[in-house]
Design a protein around this motif. Structure first.
Motif, PDB file in Angstrom:
ATOM      1  N   GLU A 199      59.773 179.121  97.795  1.00 15.99           N
ATOM      2  CA  GLU A 199      60.801 179.555  98.759  1.00 15.99           C
ATOM      3  C   GLU A 199      61.500 178.387  99.445  1.00 15.99           C
ATOM      4  O   GLU A 199      62.715 178.363  99.583  1.00 15.99           O
ATOM      5  CB  GLU A 199      60.147 180.396  99.868  1.00 15.99           C
ATOM      6  CG  GLU A 199      59.751 181.784  99.486  1.00 15.99           C
ATOM      7  CD  GLU A 199      59.064 182.471 100.656  1.00 15.99           C
ATOM      8  OE1 GLU A 199      59.686 183.347 101.277  1.00 15.99           O
ATOM      9  OE2 GLU A 199      57.901 182.106 100.940  1.00 15.99           O
ATOM     10  N   ASP A 210      66.786 183.708 101.938  1.00 19.69           N
ATOM     11  CA  ASP A 210      66.325 184.939 101.263  1.00 19.69           C
ATOM     12  C   ASP A 210      65.954 184.657  99.800  1.00 19.69           C
ATOM     13  O   ASP A 210      66.821 184.298  98.995  1.00 19.69           O
ATOM     14  CB  ASP A 210      67.444 185.984 101.328  1.00 19.69           C
ATOM     15  CG  ASP A 210      67.026 187.323 100.733  1.00 19.69           C
ATOM     16  OD1 ASP A 210      66.026 187.372  99.992  1.00 19.69           O
ATOM     17  OD2 ASP A 210      67.713 188.329 101.003  1.00 19.69           O
ATOM     18  N   PHE A 212      65.273 186.660  97.396  1.00 15.70           N
ATOM     19  CA  PHE A 212      65.950 187.565  96.453  1.00 15.70           C
ATOM     20  C   PHE A 212      67.344 187.024  96.119  1.00 15.70           C
ATOM     21  O   PHE A 212      67.749 186.976  94.960  1.00 15.70           O
ATOM     22  CB  PHE A 212      66.054 188.984  97.043  1.00 15.70           C
ATOM     23  CG  PHE A 212      64.737 189.714  97.080  1.00 15.70           C
ATOM     24  CD1 PHE A 212      64.367 190.556  96.040  1.00 15.70           C
ATOM     25  CD2 PHE A 212      63.859 189.548  98.137  1.00 15.70           C
ATOM     26  CE1 PHE A 212      63.153 191.223  96.057  1.00 15.70           C
ATOM     27  CE2 PHE A 212      62.639 190.209  98.169  1.00 15.70           C
ATOM     28  CZ  PHE A 212      62.286 191.044  97.125  1.00 15.70           C
ATOM     29  N   ALA A 215      67.003 183.815  93.984  1.00 20.06           N
ATOM     30  CA  ALA A 215      66.659 184.100  92.579  1.00 20.06           C
ATOM     31  C   ALA A 215      67.897 184.578  91.823  1.00 20.06           C
ATOM     32  O   ALA A 215      68.166 184.149  90.694  1.00 20.06           O
ATOM     33  CB  ALA A 215      65.545 185.141  92.518  1.00 20.06           C
ATOM     34  N   CYS A 230      56.401 182.790  96.414  1.00 26.30           N
ATOM     35  CA  CYS A 230      56.408 183.117  97.850  1.00 26.30           C
ATOM     36  C   CYS A 230      55.007 183.126  98.454  1.00 26.30           C
ATOM     37  O   CYS A 230      54.736 183.876  99.399  1.00 26.30           O
ATOM     38  CB  CYS A 230      57.088 184.464  98.071  1.00 26.30           C
ATOM     39  SG  CYS A 230      58.770 184.550  97.444  1.00 26.30           S
ATOM     40  N   ASP A 233      52.950 186.189  99.627  1.00 28.69           N
ATOM     41  CA  ASP A 233      53.795 187.354  99.318  1.00 28.69           C
ATOM     42  C   ASP A 233      54.083 187.491  97.825  1.00 28.69           C
ATOM     43  O   ASP A 233      54.939 188.290  97.439  1.00 28.69           O
ATOM     44  CB  ASP A 233      55.119 187.264 100.092  1.00 28.69           C
ATOM     45  CG  ASP A 233      54.899 187.362 101.600  1.00 28.69           C
ATOM     46  OD1 ASP A 233      54.029 188.150 102.018  1.00 28.69           O
ATOM     47  OD2 ASP A 233      55.576 186.636 102.349  1.00 28.69           O
ATOM     48  N   CYS A 235      55.711 186.737  94.353  1.00 28.99           N
ATOM     49  CA  CYS A 235      56.906 186.051  93.853  1.00 28.99           C
ATOM     50  C   CYS A 235      58.061 187.029  93.701  1.00 28.99           C
ATOM     51  O   CYS A 235      57.866 188.246  93.700  1.00 28.99           O
ATOM     52  CB  CYS A 235      56.622 185.357  92.515  1.00 28.99           C
ATOM     53  SG  CYS A 235      56.318 186.489  91.142  1.00 28.99           S
ATOM     54  N   VAL A 236      59.249 186.468  93.600  1.00 27.85           N
ATOM     55  CA  VAL A 236      60.452 187.248  93.324  1.00 27.85           C
ATOM     56  C   VAL A 236      60.960 186.814  91.955  1.00 27.85           C
ATOM     57  O   VAL A 236      61.115 185.612  91.693  1.00 27.85           O
ATOM     58  CB  VAL A 236      61.526 187.019  94.404  1.00 27.85           C
ATOM     59  CG1 VAL A 236      62.841 187.679  93.998  1.00 27.85           C
ATOM     60  CG2 VAL A 236      61.048 187.551  95.746  1.00 27.85           C
ATOM     61  N   VAL A 243      66.504 192.134  89.851  1.00 23.79           N
ATOM     62  CA  VAL A 243      65.641 191.270  90.663  1.00 23.79           C
ATOM     63  C   VAL A 243      64.558 192.152  91.267  1.00 23.79           C
ATOM     64  O   VAL A 243      64.827 193.275  91.690  1.00 23.79           O
ATOM     65  CB  VAL A 243      66.466 190.504  91.731  1.00 23.79           C
ATOM     66  CG1 VAL A 243      67.254 191.432  92.625  1.00 23.79           C
ATOM     67  CG2 VAL A 243      65.589 189.587  92.560  1.00 23.79           C
ATOM     68  N   ARG A 244      63.302 191.694  91.259  1.00 21.97           N
ATOM     69  CA  ARG A 244      62.197 192.505  91.784  1.00 21.97           C
ATOM     70  C   ARG A 244      61.097 191.601  92.333  1.00 21.97           C
ATOM     71  O   ARG A 244      61.000 190.434  91.972  1.00 21.97           O
ATOM     72  CB  ARG A 244      61.614 193.455  90.740  1.00 21.97           C
ATOM     73  CG  ARG A 244      61.064 192.804  89.475  1.00 21.97           C
ATOM     74  CD  ARG A 244      62.114 192.681  88.418  1.00 21.97           C
ATOM     75  NE  ARG A 244      61.620 192.322  87.103  1.00 21.97           N
ATOM     76  CZ  ARG A 244      62.374 191.730  86.195  1.00 21.97           C
ATOM     77  NH1 ARG A 244      63.615 191.372  86.457  1.00 21.97           N
ATOM     78  NH2 ARG A 244      61.898 191.449  84.999  1.00 21.97           N
ATOM     79  N   ALA A 245      60.265 192.200  93.186  1.00 19.66           N
ATOM     80  CA  ALA A 245      59.134 191.469  93.779  1.00 19.66           C
ATOM     81  C   ALA A 245      57.868 191.797  93.011  1.00 19.66           C
ATOM     82  O   ALA A 245      57.644 192.946  92.615  1.00 19.66           O
ATOM     83  CB  ALA A 245      58.982 191.866  95.242  1.00 19.66           C
TER      84      ALA A 245
END
Length: 313
Positions: A199, A210, A212, A215, A230, A233, A235-236, A243-245
């Motif tokens: 991040e 951010d 997201f 990325a 992250c 948390d 990763c993104v 785009v997704r976590a």
């Protein structure tokens, strides 16, 4: 004649880390502090990735550089203990092998004391180029912004050479040292199949917090897959589709984050080498990182493929 068929080639630093934990700022006023642990470990983004991939069962080429000194000998011995060939290691007479002092605070966060004149900062295009004929179908450039000799022009030359044979190129990074921006490295991005900034590293390049958005920006600039690490948390993950976590794997104890990002990259590349979809690669990568933060030292938490598979289950 040694077999030179590698699964994965890793380019970057191989050094020694001296770890001390837990370090409080009071050491500067008290003059002495008792530690829970003070230990010698091995480090450098590339060595960490290579050792973990070897322990996960892959045949790995490590392209790196050390000095002809005691620290360099220890690095080479550690490589051989971990079934890594030393054929692609340049040994330079007048060079000090990099040694980092890693001070770990009560939260497991790290602060580094580094030698700007040691091997960590001295890897050059010429040290790498001659080894690329034997390079694997998957290549990881493990430390963007680590060596000032690998500036943007030299990285472009290197990445073009790697992609000549249509290899998969993954790039991991550290913090930009000279105020570089995303625009400065934009010409490099289309060469990359995957990039793994954390991040903070990507925020320094974009000015955007951010993960997201960051990325997505990387993909819009030409990277096929962007993975923003992250920490706790997860990763993104972004590609041309969406785009997704991907959530982190919970840990029992958060001892030391040294090498967690390198373990993540190694886990991701292991998945790529096994033909996995990128979401599964990211889940396996999160599992690998979670093993690492539960032990001191960059490779202390992963000894076999079963360690990570058990955590993933």
């Amino acid at each position: 004649e040694k077999c030179k068929v590698y699964d994965i080639s890793i380019i970057g630093a191989a050094i020694i880390d001296i770890l001390a934990a837990p370090v409080s700022e009071t050491v500067f006023s008290t003059g002495s502090c008792p530690m829970d642990t003070i230990q010698m470990s091995f480090g450098g983004d590339a060595l960490n990735e290579a050792v973990i991939l070897s322990r996960l069962g892959k045949k790995v080429q490590l392209i790196t550089k050390v000095g002809e000194d005691e620290a360099g000998k220890r690095v080479l011995n550690f490589m051989e203990e971990n079934r890594l060939s030393v054929e692609s290691v340049k040994i330079q007479k007048d060079l000090a092998t990099g040694i980092n002092i890693v001070l770990i605070n009560e939260k497991g966060e790290r602060h580094f004391l580094t030698n700007p004149h040691g091997s960590l900062r001295k890897l050059a295009f010429e040290d790498i180029n001659g080894c690329l004929d034997d390079a694997a179908p998957i290549v990881s450039f493990a430390g963007m912004f680590v060596s000032p000799l690998l500036n943007i022009a030299k990285m472009k030359q290197l990445f073009a050479r790697i992609k000549e044979k249509d290899r998969f190129l993954a790039v991991d990074m550290t913090k930009a040292k000279n105020g570089e921006t995303l625009e400065d490295i934009e010409e490099l991005l289309p060469y990359m199949d995957c990039i793994f900034p954390n991040e903070e590293e990507i925020a320094l390049l974009t000015g955007e917090r951010d993960p997201f958005e960051n990325a997505k920006r990387l993909v819009s600039c030409g990277v096929k897959t962007a993975v923003v690490k992250c920490g706790a948390d997860g990763c993104v993950l972004a590609d041309r589709q969406c785009v997704r976590a991907i959530p982190a794997v919970p840990v029992k104890v958060w001892l030391d984050t040294t090498g967690a990002g390198d373990s993540f990259a190694a886990g991701f590349l292991w998945g790529i080498a096994n033909g996995w979809q990128i979401d599964e690669c990211a889940r396996f990568a999160c599992a690998a990182a979670s093993c690492t933060v539960e032990a001191y030292g960059a490779a202390g938490g992963i000894h076999s493929l079963e360690d990570v598979k058990r955590r993933m289950r």
